[in-house]
Design a protein around this motif. Structure first.
Motif, PDB file in Angstrom:
ATOM      1  N   LEU A  12       0.799  -1.260   0.064  1.00 46.15           N
ATOM      2  CA  LEU A  12       0.196  -0.092  -0.043  1.00 46.15           C
ATOM      3  C   LEU A  12       0.983   1.113  -0.103  1.00 46.15           C
ATOM      4  N   THR A  13       2.102   1.125  -0.077  1.00 42.80           N
ATOM      5  CA  THR A  13       3.109   2.460  -0.064  1.00 42.80           C
ATOM      6  C   THR A  13       2.725   3.514  -1.088  1.00 42.80           C
ATOM      7  N   ASP A  14       2.403   2.961  -2.209  1.00 45.90           N
ATOM      8  CA  ASP A  14       2.068   3.778  -3.391  1.00 45.90           C
ATOM      9  C   ASP A  14       1.046   4.814  -2.776  1.00 45.90           C
ATOM     10  N   PHE A  15      -0.039   4.564  -1.966  1.00 48.42           N
ATOM     11  CA  PHE A  15      -1.401   5.257  -1.751  1.00 48.42           C
ATOM     12  C   PHE A  15      -1.125   5.687  -0.159  1.00 48.42           C
ATOM     13  N   VAL A  16      -0.595   5.043   0.670  1.00 51.38           N
ATOM     14  CA  VAL A  16      -0.806   5.277   1.956  1.00 51.38           C
ATOM     15  C   VAL A  16       0.475   5.802   2.647  1.00 51.38           C
ATOM     16  N   ASP A  17       0.556   6.791   3.580  1.00 54.56           N
ATOM     17  CA  ASP A  17       1.669   7.439   4.178  1.00 54.56           C
ATOM     18  C   ASP A  17       1.842   6.738   5.326  1.00 54.56           C
ATOM     19  N   ILE A  81      -0.973  11.424  -2.387  1.00 59.66           N
ATOM     20  CA  ILE A  81      -1.946  12.026  -3.491  1.00 59.66           C
ATOM     21  C   ILE A  81      -2.493  11.179  -4.439  1.00 59.66           C
ATOM     22  N   PRO A  82      -1.658   9.954  -4.666  1.00 59.12           N
ATOM     23  CA  PRO A  82      -2.377   8.878  -5.780  1.00 59.12           C
ATOM     24  C   PRO A  82      -3.457   8.287  -5.317  1.00 59.12           C
ATOM     25  N   ALA A  83      -3.603   8.182  -3.765  1.00 62.70           N
ATOM     26  CA  ALA A  83      -4.852   7.811  -3.443  1.00 62.70           C
ATOM     27  C   ALA A  83      -6.187   8.360  -3.808  1.00 62.70           C
ATOM     28  N   LEU A  84      -6.061   9.685  -4.041  1.00 64.05           N
ATOM     29  CA  LEU A  84      -7.181  10.458  -4.495  1.00 64.05           C
ATOM     30  C   LEU A  84      -7.651   9.908  -5.756  1.00 64.05           C
ATOM     31  N   GLU A  85      -6.894   9.644  -6.672  1.00 61.95           N
ATOM     32  CA  GLU A  85      -7.499   8.945  -7.822  1.00 61.95           C
ATOM     33  C   GLU A  85      -7.680   7.341  -8.016  1.00 61.95           C
ATOM     34  N   SER A 138       2.704   3.750 -14.707  1.00 55.95           N
ATOM     35  CA  SER A 138       3.893   3.763 -14.482  1.00 55.95           C
ATOM     36  C   SER A 138       4.748   4.816 -14.073  1.00 55.95           C
ATOM     37  N   ARG A 139       4.100   6.124 -15.084  1.00 52.63           N
ATOM     38  CA  ARG A 139       4.864   7.567 -14.870  1.00 52.63           C
ATOM     39  C   ARG A 139       4.678   8.003 -13.666  1.00 52.63           C
ATOM     40  N   LYS A 140       3.148   8.020 -13.287  1.00 49.56           N
ATOM     41  CA  LYS A 140       2.846   8.501 -11.720  1.00 49.56           C
ATOM     42  C   LYS A 140       3.393   7.704 -10.613  1.00 49.56           C
ATOM     43  N   LYS A 141       3.625   6.495 -10.816  1.00 48.78           N
ATOM     44  CA  LYS A 141       4.372   5.854  -9.952  1.00 48.78           C
ATOM     45  C   LYS A 141       5.864   6.355  -9.722  1.00 48.78           C
ATOM     46  N   LYS A 142       6.558   6.358 -10.603  1.00 42.05           N
ATOM     47  CA  LYS A 142       7.768   6.766 -10.856  1.00 42.05           C
ATOM     48  C   LYS A 142       7.888   8.066 -10.128  1.00 42.05           C
ATOM     49  N   LEU A 143       6.956   8.955 -10.552  1.00 42.70           N
ATOM     50  CA  LEU A 143       6.978  10.540 -10.291  1.00 42.70           C
ATOM     51  C   LEU A 143       6.809  10.375  -8.526  1.00 42.70           C
ATOM     52  N   PHE A 144       5.875  10.045  -8.260  1.00 44.91           N
ATOM     53  CA  PHE A 144       5.437  10.060  -6.665  1.00 44.91           C
ATOM     54  C   PHE A 144       6.610   9.395  -5.874  1.00 44.91           C
ATOM     55  N   GLY A 157      11.631  20.205 -13.338  1.00 49.84           N
ATOM     56  CA  GLY A 157      12.332  19.727 -14.678  1.00 49.84           C
ATOM     57  C   GLY A 157      13.029  18.509 -14.691  1.00 49.84           C
ATOM     58  N   LEU A 158      13.569  18.184 -13.450  1.00 46.21           N
ATOM     59  CA  LEU A 158      14.310  16.699 -13.234  1.00 46.21           C
ATOM     60  C   LEU A 158      13.293  15.618 -13.202  1.00 46.21           C
ATOM     61  N   LEU A 159      12.387  15.996 -12.403  1.00 48.45           N
ATOM     62  CA  LEU A 159      11.186  14.990 -12.024  1.00 48.45           C
ATOM     63  C   LEU A 159      10.441  14.745 -13.512  1.00 48.45           C
ATOM     64  N   ALA A 160      10.358  15.468 -14.355  1.00 50.15           N
ATOM     65  CA  ALA A 160       9.412  15.210 -15.643  1.00 50.15           C
ATOM     66  C   ALA A 160      10.469  14.388 -16.662  1.00 50.15           C
ATOM     67  N   GLU A 161      11.852  14.944 -16.429  1.00 52.45           N
ATOM     68  CA  GLU A 161      12.864  14.033 -17.109  1.00 52.45           C
ATOM     69  C   GLU A 161      12.824  12.593 -16.843  1.00 52.45           C
ATOM     70  N   ARG A 162      13.065  12.265 -15.517  1.00 53.04           N
ATOM     71  CA  ARG A 162      13.046  10.946 -15.015  1.00 53.04           C
ATOM     72  C   ARG A 162      11.836  10.033 -14.757  1.00 53.04           C
ATOM     73  N   SER A 163      10.810  10.800 -15.183  1.00 55.54           N
ATOM     74  CA  SER A 163       9.374  10.068 -14.850  1.00 55.54           C
ATOM     75  C   SER A 163       8.868   9.933 -16.384  1.00 55.54           C
ATOM     76  N   CYS A 164       9.695  10.588 -17.224  1.00 59.68           N
ATOM     77  CA  CYS A 164       9.080  10.306 -18.641  1.00 59.68           C
ATOM     78  C   CYS A 164       7.787  11.068 -18.981  1.00 59.68           C
ATOM     79  N   TRP A 165       7.325  12.210 -18.119  1.00 62.51           N
ATOM     80  CA  TRP A 165       6.257  12.845 -18.186  1.00 62.51           C
ATOM     81  C   TRP A 165       6.464  14.344 -18.386  1.00 62.51           C
ATOM     82  N   SER A 166       5.977  15.206 -19.075  1.00 63.36           N
ATOM     83  CA  SER A 166       6.014  16.237 -19.190  1.00 63.36           C
ATOM     84  C   SER A 166       5.828  17.388 -18.083  1.00 63.36           C
ATOM     85  N   ALA A 167       6.578  18.429 -17.955  1.00 61.49           N
ATOM     86  CA  ALA A 167       6.186  19.363 -16.684  1.00 61.49           C
ATOM     87  C   ALA A 167       4.890  19.707 -16.861  1.00 61.49           C
ATOM     88  N   ARG A 168       4.266  20.223 -18.088  1.00 59.96           N
ATOM     89  CA  ARG A 168       2.886  20.553 -18.138  1.00 59.96           C
ATOM     90  C   ARG A 168       1.881  19.799 -17.811  1.00 59.96           C
TER      91      ARG A 168
END
Length: 247
Positions: A12-17, A81-85, A138-144, A157-168
């Motif tokens: 549950l660590t992706d969703f619960v602190d 945050i991912p738990a909201l979704e 997988s991008r959200k998992k890596k990002l968080f 910028g670095l988070l976007a680069e390493r998660s392969c998800w644009s900053a926008r």
């Protein structure tokens, strides 16, 4: 006042602190200050005056005054945050207010508030069932993972680069689900990460802060007081600061 924290099962660590329990055995109400800590709490509260009620709290962006009722028991889930979704499917906005949830939310009853370990086990199984029915991007998992592992210290910028998800796209996601930008959320995590050093009386910035003025400015903005005053925590009024076990 009794406080206890249990960390989630690895599944549950992706969703619960964490899960936490707060028990007030005082006969009088206690005035407290609630601090932003980057978590979204579901609180199951019971007192001698009021029956069980369940609240989904908002993602706090500033300190706020509150009252801890006398002789109250709270069992809670502090979610990432991912738990909201993926668990709740509930979006929050800048104007969101605490949301009243059904009294039997996730199958929890007042009897489950008699034993904290049993509560954690029961609600964990309920949340895991929901999570397993969905596949986290997988991008959200890596990002968080990066956001929480670094306490918000990495740039967008670095988070976007390493998660392969644009900053926008990342900022659009944050604004859509939380009502704030990633930068604002990261500052809240930096603030929370400072609790451990402030409790030790270390009133200087660590690596995630640019310099001393930036450190002081952020602490004052999110707590309403200076780092020195927060570290003293007179009368244990800053409830999360008193209860924090982060290292």
């Amino acid at each position: 006042m009794e406080y206890k924290v249990i960390k989630p099962d690895p599944s549950l660590t992706d969703f619960v602190d964490s899960f936490w329990m707060l028990k007030s055995e005082d006969n009088q109400n206690k005035e407290i200050i609630v601090l932003p800590d980057g978590r979204v709490d579901i609180i199951f509260e019971w007192s001698e005056q009021n029956p069980l009620h369940v609240m989904l709290m908002t993602l706090d962006q500033a300190a706020s005054a509150a009252t801890l009722p006398a002789r109250t028991i709270m069992f809670a889930v502090s979610m990432k945050i991912p738990a909201l979704e993926y668990i709740l499917d509930i979006k929050q906005t800048m104007n969101s207010h605490p949301k009243l949830l059904p009294n039997d939310f996730m199958g929890i009853t007042s009897d489950d508030l008699k034993d904290f370990d049993s509560f954690v086990d029961r609600i964990s199984r309920s949340m895991l069932t929901t999570a397993q029915s969905k596949n986290i991007d997988s991008r959200k998992k890596k990002l968080f993972e990066m956001i929480y592992e670094t306490d918000g210290a990495m740039t967008v910028g670095l988070l976007a680069e390493r998660s392969c998800w644009s900053a926008r796209q990342i900022n659009r996601y944050f604004n859509d689900w939380t009502g704030i930008s990633l930068k604002k959320y990261s500052n809240i995590l930096k603030f929370r990460a400072s609790f451990a050093q402030l409790r030790e009386g270390k009133l200087f910035p660590r690596g995630e802060f640019f310099d001393q003025p930036h450190f002081i400015k952020l602490i004052k903005k999110l707590s309403g007081v200076t780092p020195k005053e927060l570290s003293k925590n007179k009368n244990d009024r800053f409830i999360q600061f008193s209860a924090s076990t982060d290292k």
